[in-house]
Design an enzyme around this catalytic site. Sequence first.
Site, PDB file in Angstrom:
ATOM      1  N   TYR A 297       0.801  -1.253  -0.068  1.00  0.00           N
ATOM      2  CA  TYR A 297       0.166   0.057   0.136  1.00  0.00           C
ATOM      3  C   TYR A 297       0.816   1.280   0.165  1.00  0.00           C
ATOM      4  O   TYR A 297       1.648   1.371   0.952  1.00  0.00           O
ATOM      5  CB  TYR A 297      -0.858   0.167   1.286  1.00  0.00           C
TER       6      TYR A 297
ATOM      7  N   GLU B 292      -0.412   4.779  -0.593  1.00  0.00           N
ATOM      8  CA  GLU B 292      -1.399   5.865  -0.826  1.00  0.00           C
ATOM      9  C   GLU B 292      -0.472   7.181  -0.816  1.00  0.00           C
ATOM     10  O   GLU B 292       0.097   7.242   0.449  1.00  0.00           O
ATOM     11  CB  GLU B 292      -2.674   5.700   0.099  1.00  0.00           C
TER      12      GLU B 292
ATOM     13  N   ASP C 224      -6.440  12.983 -25.177  1.00  0.00           N
ATOM     14  CA  ASP C 224      -6.343  11.725 -24.712  1.00  0.00           C
ATOM     15  C   ASP C 224      -5.441  10.929 -26.114  1.00  0.00           C
ATOM     16  O   ASP C 224      -6.238  10.554 -27.253  1.00  0.00           O
ATOM     17  CB  ASP C 224      -7.709  11.205 -24.824  1.00  0.00           C
TER      18      ASP C 224
ATOM     19  N   THR D  20      -3.214   5.573 -21.792  1.00  0.00           N
ATOM     20  CA  THR D  20      -3.145   4.402 -21.319  1.00  0.00           C
ATOM     21  C   THR D  20      -1.862   3.840 -21.623  1.00  0.00           C
ATOM     22  O   THR D  20      -1.045   4.649 -22.138  1.00  0.00           O
ATOM     23  CB  THR D  20      -3.886   3.215 -22.123  1.00  0.00           C
TER      24      THR D  20
ATOM     25  N   LYS E 217      -1.150   0.038 -25.058  1.00  0.00           N
ATOM     26  CA  LYS E 217      -1.690   0.054 -26.287  1.00  0.00           C
ATOM     27  C   LYS E 217      -0.273   0.107 -27.078  1.00  0.00           C
ATOM     28  O   LYS E 217       0.563  -0.630 -27.058  1.00  0.00           O
ATOM     29  CB  LYS E 217      -2.698   1.001 -26.506  1.00  0.00           C
TER      30      LYS E 217
ATOM     31  N   ARG F  43      -1.326  -3.119 -18.320  1.00  0.00           N
ATOM     32  CA  ARG F  43      -2.567  -2.177 -18.554  1.00  0.00           C
ATOM     33  C   ARG F  43      -2.561  -1.195 -17.384  1.00  0.00           C
ATOM     34  O   ARG F  43      -2.422  -1.364 -16.075  1.00  0.00           O
ATOM     35  CB  ARG F  43      -3.699  -3.317 -18.031  1.00  0.00           C
TER      36      ARG F  43
HETATM   37  C1  PLP Z   1      -8.650   2.766 -24.501  1.00  0.00           C
HETATM   38  C2  PLP Z   1      -9.106   4.090 -24.531  1.00  0.00           C
HETATM   39  C3  PLP Z   1      -9.217   4.763 -23.192  1.00  0.00           C
HETATM   40  C4  PLP Z   1      -9.473   3.762 -21.671  1.00  0.00           C
HETATM   41  O1  PLP Z   1      -8.739   2.665 -21.507  1.00  0.00           O
HETATM   42  P1  PLP Z   1      -8.923   1.818 -20.369  1.00  0.00           P
HETATM   43  O2  PLP Z   1      -7.689   1.652 -19.705  1.00  0.00           O
HETATM   44  O3  PLP Z   1      -9.551   0.779 -21.302  1.00  0.00           O
HETATM   45  O4  PLP Z   1      -9.921   2.247 -19.381  1.00  0.00           O
HETATM   46  C5  PLP Z   1      -9.625   5.948 -23.166  1.00  0.00           C
HETATM   47  N1  PLP Z   1      -9.381   6.850 -24.177  1.00  0.00           N
HETATM   48  C6  PLP Z   1      -9.016   6.235 -25.494  1.00  0.00           C
HETATM   49  C7  PLP Z   1      -9.058   7.177 -26.447  1.00  0.00           C
HETATM   50  C8  PLP Z   1      -8.747   4.814 -25.540  1.00  0.00           C
HETATM   51  O5  PLP Z   1      -8.853   4.293 -26.677  1.00  0.00           O
END
Ligand code: PLP
Length: 429
Positions: A52, A54, A198, A224, A227, A233
Amino acid sequence: MLSALEKYDPQIYELITQEQARQSGALMLIPSENYVSQAVKQASGSCLTNKYAEGYPNKRYYEGNQVTDLIETIAIERAKKIFKADHANVQPYSGSVANLVAYNALIKPGDTIMGLNLSSGGHLTHGSSGSITSKIFKAVNYDVDFKTGYLDYDAIADLAKKHKPNLIISGLTAYPRQIDFSKFNEIAKSVGAFHLSDIAHIAGLVVAGLHQSPVPYADIVSTTTHKTLRGPRGGMLLCKKEYAEKIDKAIMPGQQGGPHMHTITAIAVALAEADTEEFILYAGQILKNAKRLAEKLMEYGFDLVSGGTDNHLMLIDLRNKGVPGKKAAKALDRARVVTNFNTIPGDPAPPLSPNGIRIGTPAVTTRGMKEEQMDRIAGFIKTVIENVDDESVIEKVNREVLMLTSQFPVPDHFMLPGRIKKHPLTETN
Ligand SMILES: *Cc1c(COP(=O)(O)O)cnc(C)c1O
């Protein structure tokens, strides 16, 4: 690594073994998926899951964080370095949480957000009707131009003038073209809105310098880590100094409790892997492969949204083939070609049975596949879609895919041994 599991929970062990076989025997074409290195997996499966922590490095609410402080600091510094950002927060549990945190940092409930429509390639958290983001905030969505499949910046600017959003989101989950973040920023500033970018899908391309970086433009950048960035993850936020404290507070105490230290440890490893020549070559090959796959599919009469791709993904509009997206994706999966069904811009069909499929090249590129293999993959897709009701043809493709994938084993590392230098922080300790 899994021997304890084999001994104490053979049922789960067996299922993991099956999943491993599926991942190595299939062509993983879902553009948000990838294969992580053995080093990332080991960090993620380490004892850091027990801790933990925090708070933030040197400001924790729990004792015993001597090591986690060092690890999180290294992760933050590596993120700042490769994204050239003033500030990084590596604690968000996922990309979705990172977006909510960014909203929480900049705006209030009832404010207006404006993001790309889900059916035009946006993400649920950009204000989609099913998402909590459209319940907390007033959500306005822009679309791509249904004729060209491209973002229309003039239309976005007009919509922004009309609705005066408090925050504009730039970013994609199913948009096959590059995004001009500087234009988004101009639009946001012209109406006094914050700009959240994003880059969940394209973070790896941004790091490699193959996509414009939003870091100099956007107020906050969310991503993220799993990807194209090829980490575990998780999620991450980057921002200018002026928003650093806001973001950190919006995560803790704003939205999360203890950070997932095993994930942050693995993120640190992945960020070092991304800071290499090998990674830049990898990202370049993702793009080359996507271009080639798109060209070949178009040669076979497939209709690609926007007429191709200049990132890692493409969207096939299947209407001219007379096969619904879901039926196509299921048949392809039976042939070990794993995609996802997806709406296409302006899709008249409902989201659960849309007219498109989405495919991308990050995972197959990790396996070392190149243009020649893209030609074969395009051939597999053509054969399956054109014989979608013929199980014997699908079975034949299944065997061919298994042969191809067996020649490209999932690699367990991506760079030369010893490439990651010891961080000065740990040398003094
Ligand atoms: C995949 C994705 C997310 C979300 O990611 P998670 O880890 O699945 O919650 C947010 N924004 C965009 C543009 C994405 O492609």
